[in-house]
Structures are given as structure tokens and as C-alpha cells.
Design a protein around this motif. Structure first.
Motif, PDB file in Angstrom:
ATOM      1  N   VAL A   1     -18.829 -25.209 -25.366  1.00 23.15           N
ATOM      2  CA  VAL A   1     -19.783 -26.256 -25.158  1.00 23.15           C
ATOM      3  C   VAL A   1     -19.862 -26.721 -23.559  1.00 23.15           C
ATOM      4  O   VAL A   1     -18.719 -26.875 -23.229  1.00 23.15           O
ATOM      5  CB  VAL A   1     -19.671 -27.329 -26.222  1.00 23.15           C
ATOM      6  CG1 VAL A   1     -20.671 -28.226 -25.777  1.00 23.15           C
ATOM      7  CG2 VAL A   1     -19.705 -26.955 -27.493  1.00 23.15           C
ATOM      8  N   GLN A   2     -20.846 -26.852 -22.955  1.00 20.72           N
ATOM      9  CA  GLN A   2     -20.900 -27.319 -21.588  1.00 20.72           C
ATOM     10  C   GLN A   2     -20.571 -28.852 -21.549  1.00 20.72           C
ATOM     11  O   GLN A   2     -20.995 -29.500 -22.392  1.00 20.72           O
ATOM     12  CB  GLN A   2     -22.432 -27.204 -21.253  1.00 20.72           C
ATOM     13  CG  GLN A   2     -22.554 -27.447 -19.672  1.00 20.72           C
ATOM     14  CD  GLN A   2     -24.106 -27.589 -19.142  1.00 20.72           C
ATOM     15  OE1 GLN A   2     -24.789 -26.674 -19.715  1.00 20.72           O
ATOM     16  NE2 GLN A   2     -24.320 -28.217 -18.381  1.00 20.72           N
ATOM     17  N   ARG A   3     -19.505 -29.055 -20.629  1.00 17.49           N
ATOM     18  CA  ARG A   3     -18.965 -30.427 -20.404  1.00 17.49           C
ATOM     19  C   ARG A   3     -20.268 -31.481 -20.198  1.00 17.49           C
ATOM     20  O   ARG A   3     -21.245 -31.181 -19.555  1.00 17.49           O
ATOM     21  CB  ARG A   3     -18.196 -30.376 -19.369  1.00 17.49           C
ATOM     22  CG  ARG A   3     -16.688 -30.080 -19.694  1.00 17.49           C
ATOM     23  CD  ARG A   3     -15.842 -29.577 -18.558  1.00 17.49           C
ATOM     24  NE  ARG A   3     -14.634 -29.099 -18.724  1.00 17.49           N
ATOM     25  CZ  ARG A   3     -14.079 -28.365 -17.797  1.00 17.49           C
ATOM     26  NH1 ARG A   3     -14.134 -28.455 -16.513  1.00 17.49           N
ATOM     27  NH2 ARG A   3     -12.907 -27.692 -18.227  1.00 17.49           N
ATOM     28  N   GLY A   4     -20.180 -32.541 -20.885  1.00 15.88           N
ATOM     29  CA  GLY A   4     -21.372 -33.395 -20.403  1.00 15.88           C
ATOM     30  C   GLY A   4     -22.797 -33.236 -21.195  1.00 15.88           C
ATOM     31  O   GLY A   4     -23.535 -34.005 -20.698  1.00 15.88           O
ATOM     32  N   LEU A   5     -22.579 -32.503 -22.097  1.00 17.79           N
ATOM     33  CA  LEU A   5     -23.874 -31.980 -22.931  1.00 17.79           C
ATOM     34  C   LEU A   5     -24.421 -33.187 -23.587  1.00 17.79           C
ATOM     35  O   LEU A   5     -23.594 -33.776 -24.504  1.00 17.79           O
ATOM     36  CB  LEU A   5     -23.757 -30.677 -23.600  1.00 17.79           C
ATOM     37  CG  LEU A   5     -24.978 -30.350 -24.392  1.00 17.79           C
ATOM     38  CD1 LEU A   5     -25.894 -29.620 -23.336  1.00 17.79           C
ATOM     39  CD2 LEU A   5     -24.599 -29.025 -25.202  1.00 17.79           C
ATOM     40  N   THR A   6     -25.602 -33.612 -23.444  1.00 16.58           N
ATOM     41  CA  THR A   6     -26.214 -34.731 -24.191  1.00 16.58           C
ATOM     42  C   THR A   6     -27.566 -34.465 -24.911  1.00 16.58           C
ATOM     43  O   THR A   6     -28.038 -32.988 -24.915  1.00 16.58           O
ATOM     44  CB  THR A   6     -26.592 -35.959 -23.126  1.00 16.58           C
ATOM     45  OG1 THR A   6     -27.574 -35.413 -22.144  1.00 16.58           O
ATOM     46  CG2 THR A   6     -25.255 -36.394 -22.421  1.00 16.58           C
TER      47      THR A   6
ATOM     48  N   ALA B   1     -30.076 -35.467 -28.611  1.00 15.33           N
ATOM     49  CA  ALA B   1     -29.639 -35.533 -30.187  1.00 15.33           C
ATOM     50  C   ALA B   1     -29.146 -34.258 -30.795  1.00 15.33           C
ATOM     51  O   ALA B   1     -28.390 -34.310 -31.650  1.00 15.33           O
ATOM     52  CB  ALA B   1     -30.933 -36.222 -30.828  1.00 15.33           C
ATOM     53  N   SER B   2     -29.907 -33.101 -30.617  1.00 16.28           N
ATOM     54  CA  SER B   2     -29.412 -31.928 -31.348  1.00 16.28           C
ATOM     55  C   SER B   2     -28.138 -31.476 -30.759  1.00 16.28           C
ATOM     56  O   SER B   2     -27.062 -30.903 -31.743  1.00 16.28           O
ATOM     57  CB  SER B   2     -30.384 -30.674 -30.711  1.00 16.28           C
ATOM     58  OG  SER B   2     -31.673 -30.965 -31.181  1.00 16.28           O
ATOM     59  N   ALA B   3     -27.485 -31.763 -29.507  1.00 19.07           N
ATOM     60  CA  ALA B   3     -26.427 -31.392 -29.181  1.00 19.07           C
ATOM     61  C   ALA B   3     -25.042 -32.417 -29.993  1.00 19.07           C
ATOM     62  O   ALA B   3     -24.132 -31.979 -30.572  1.00 19.07           O
ATOM     63  CB  ALA B   3     -25.884 -31.912 -27.713  1.00 19.07           C
ATOM     64  N   PHE B   4     -25.673 -33.584 -30.059  1.00 19.64           N
ATOM     65  CA  PHE B   4     -24.780 -34.742 -30.932  1.00 19.64           C
ATOM     66  C   PHE B   4     -24.434 -34.121 -32.220  1.00 19.64           C
ATOM     67  O   PHE B   4     -23.717 -34.149 -32.853  1.00 19.64           O
ATOM     68  CB  PHE B   4     -25.431 -35.984 -30.968  1.00 19.64           C
ATOM     69  CG  PHE B   4     -24.810 -36.966 -31.753  1.00 19.64           C
ATOM     70  CD1 PHE B   4     -23.708 -37.616 -31.230  1.00 19.64           C
ATOM     71  CD2 PHE B   4     -25.204 -37.387 -32.960  1.00 19.64           C
ATOM     72  CE1 PHE B   4     -22.872 -38.390 -32.211  1.00 19.64           C
ATOM     73  CE2 PHE B   4     -24.580 -38.151 -33.828  1.00 19.64           C
ATOM     74  CZ  PHE B   4     -23.430 -38.914 -33.242  1.00 19.64           C
TER      75      PHE B   4
ATOM     76  N   ILE C   1     -13.543 -26.088 -30.880  1.00 24.24           N
ATOM     77  CA  ILE C   1     -14.530 -26.397 -29.729  1.00 24.24           C
ATOM     78  C   ILE C   1     -13.745 -26.407 -28.193  1.00 24.24           C
ATOM     79  O   ILE C   1     -12.638 -26.952 -28.168  1.00 24.24           O
ATOM     80  CB  ILE C   1     -15.435 -27.800 -29.781  1.00 24.24           C
ATOM     81  CG1 ILE C   1     -15.970 -27.975 -31.111  1.00 24.24           C
ATOM     82  CG2 ILE C   1     -16.330 -28.002 -28.637  1.00 24.24           C
ATOM     83  CD1 ILE C   1     -16.147 -29.426 -31.566  1.00 24.24           C
ATOM     84  N   SER C   2     -14.452 -25.304 -27.253  1.00 23.85           N
ATOM     85  CA  SER C   2     -13.828 -25.523 -25.963  1.00 23.85           C
ATOM     86  C   SER C   2     -15.073 -26.160 -24.957  1.00 23.85           C
ATOM     87  O   SER C   2     -15.948 -25.534 -24.943  1.00 23.85           O
ATOM     88  CB  SER C   2     -13.653 -23.891 -25.521  1.00 23.85           C
ATOM     89  OG  SER C   2     -12.415 -23.790 -26.359  1.00 23.85           O
ATOM     90  N   TYR C   3     -14.450 -27.248 -24.301  1.00 27.67           N
ATOM     91  CA  TYR C   3     -15.639 -27.696 -23.456  1.00 27.67           C
ATOM     92  C   TYR C   3     -15.174 -27.042 -22.307  1.00 27.67           C
ATOM     93  O   TYR C   3     -14.234 -27.060 -21.525  1.00 27.67           O
ATOM     94  CB  TYR C   3     -15.537 -29.334 -23.282  1.00 27.67           C
ATOM     95  CG  TYR C   3     -15.550 -30.082 -24.766  1.00 27.67           C
ATOM     96  CD1 TYR C   3     -16.881 -30.232 -24.957  1.00 27.67           C
ATOM     97  CD2 TYR C   3     -14.741 -30.432 -25.405  1.00 27.67           C
ATOM     98  CE1 TYR C   3     -17.211 -30.875 -26.198  1.00 27.67           C
ATOM     99  CE2 TYR C   3     -14.996 -30.977 -26.780  1.00 27.67           C
ATOM    100  CZ  TYR C   3     -16.228 -31.169 -27.162  1.00 27.67           C
ATOM    101  OH  TYR C   3     -16.515 -31.965 -28.127  1.00 27.67           O
TER     102      TYR C   3
END
Length: 246
Positions: free
Chosen positions: A29-34, A36-39, A52-54
Motif C-alpha cells: 500500500v502506498q504510504r499516505g494513501l487516503t 474512503a475506498s482506501a480506508f 500489509i507493507s506500506y
């Protein structure tokens, strides 16, 4: 049983893979991803105990040139069996089934070591829980020396689902715990059996203990009160081999 490792990308695609019970190995997962869908995705991944690997976006771009939306997942390199497949194994084996049930064992290297021993001792199937169990990843494959490709592994929603099925087939269920009164050397393993091993820190859960037909232990003669779960599992499985073959 072996399945080629596959990459999937995009939030919706990864969510669909999870909903379809695909064997997700890891999600990058991309760091800082924001958003509703990402949440929602993060919430689902944590609920399912998926690794999970950020990582920075550059890492994702190296993994795939496609529009990844900040998410790339890899599917585990084996195909897990269903509880219906386990039922077929028990039906075919009748009075000679050897089943190993892992109650939320979470350490990848312990898991790999256990799979390797299970393969060497002709275990018919290993049962793990969908959530809270060690993932099948590169470390698992390496530690097991590739045995993950040779031993059927059944993934169930809850360990109790498998235990109830074992009871239907009248397979004796033995829970391994240092709290047991009988040792493995005082126990008969001549026919079918299911051995239940607990997690590294907590051991067997109380709800699982209640479903066991008998609790067993390995004699400990030194000052340390417990064995590493992989070592303990090996001792039990080879006692079964001794009783059945020698």
C-alpha cells in the motif's frame, strides 16, 4: 496444488480478491494513501489479518506499470483446500486419517517448519484458520523446503468448523498442552487422529480445548516449561509414526 504467483492491483480488484477468498499473500500500500475506498480496504485487510507493507509509490511503480491506485497485492503460491475438500479426505481415509490442526499459529518460520515435518510424517491435511494464522509467503516456502506444495492445507473460517467436522467422522481430537495429564507415550495413535497445536504465546484457546476428546503433553525433564511449537509438533508426529509403523 501449486499455483503460479499472481499480482493484482487497484483497490477494487484487491477487495474483490479478498471477497472471493483468494489466498492473499501480501498487500503493498502506498504510504499516505487516503480516501474512503482506501480506508475500507485497510479495515478489511486488518480484520482478515492479511500482511500489509506500506511502501513509497516508486516501489509500486516498479511492481507494475499499470494504474495501481496505490495498491498492489500478490496471491499466495498455493491453492488452499476448502472444508468440503477436508470432508473428502476424511471419507477416503476412513480409519487411517492423520490431520494436523493449527490453532492460530502466527509465526511464519514455525509454520514452515511444521509443514516440513508434516510432509515427512505423511500427514494427510493441515488445517488453519483464515484469520490470525501465519501467511504462506516466501519465508514459509523456504523454511518448509517446498513442503507447502506437497501437503494439503485446508483454510477454514474458524478452527471449530473443522473440529465439528472431525467429530462427525468420529476422528479422535487430541489437544497438545502442557496442562494435560497424559503424555503422548501414554496415548494410543493406532488409527485416525487429529492433533491440535496452539499458538506460540497463548497455546490452545479455551473454546478449542472444550472440543478436544483428550489433552496430551510431551514430558519435560528440565527447568524450561515448554517447547517451541514446531519442535513439540515434530515430537508428537514422530510418536504417531512410531506407533503406526514400528
Amino acid at each position: 496444488m501449486e499455483k503460479e504467483t499472481t499480482q493484482i492491483y487497484g483497490i477494487r480488484s484487491v477487495m474483490e480478491a479478498i471477497d472471493s477468498n483468494e489466498s492473499i499473500n501480501r498487500v503493498f500500500v502506498q504510504r499516505g494513501l487516503t480516501g474512503a475506498s482506501a480506508f475500507d480496504l485497510m479495515k478489511t485487510l486488518k480484520k482478515k489479518s492479511i500482511e500489509i507493507s506500506y511502501v513509497p509509490v516508486e516501489k509500486l511503480n516498479r511492481l507494475t506499470p499499470k494504474n495501481h491506485q496505490g495498491v498492489v497485492a500478490t496471491i499466495a503460491p498455493i491453492k488452499f483446500l476448502s472444508i468440503d475438500d477436508l470432508s473428502e479426505i476424511l471419507e477416503a481415509k476412513k480409519d487411517s486419517a492423520s490431520i494436523l490442526v493449527l490453532d492460530q499459529l502466527s509465526d511464519v518460520r514455525n509454520f514452515g517448519g511444521i509443514v516440513r515435518t508434516a510432509e515427512c510424517t505423511a500427514v494427510d491435511c493441515i488445517v488453519i484458520q483464515s484469520s490470525g494464522s501465519a501467511p504462506v509467503n516466501g519465508d514459509t516456502i523456504k523454511t518448509s523446503s517446498g513442503a507447502v506444495f506437497n501437503v494439503p492445507i485446508c483454510k477454514v473460517g474458524h478452527i471449530k468448523d473443522a473440529l465439528f467436522l472431525l467429530k462427525q467422522f468420529k476422528v479422535p481430537i487430541y489437544g497438545a498442552t502442557e496442562k494435560a495429564e497424559k503424555t503422548i507415550y501414554q496415548t494410543s495413535f493406532k488409527k485416525s487422529q487429529a492433533i491440535v497445536m496452539g499458538s506460540e504465546g497463548k497455546g490452545l484457546s479455551s473454546s478449542v480445548i472444550k472440543l478436544c476428546d483428550q489433552l496430551i503433553k510431551i514430558p519435560l525433564l528440565g527447568k524450561i516449561e515448554s517447547l517451541n511449537v514446531s519442535v513439540a509438533c515434530g515430537a508428537i508426529l514422530y510418536e504417531i509414526v512410531r506407533q503406526k509403523n514400528y
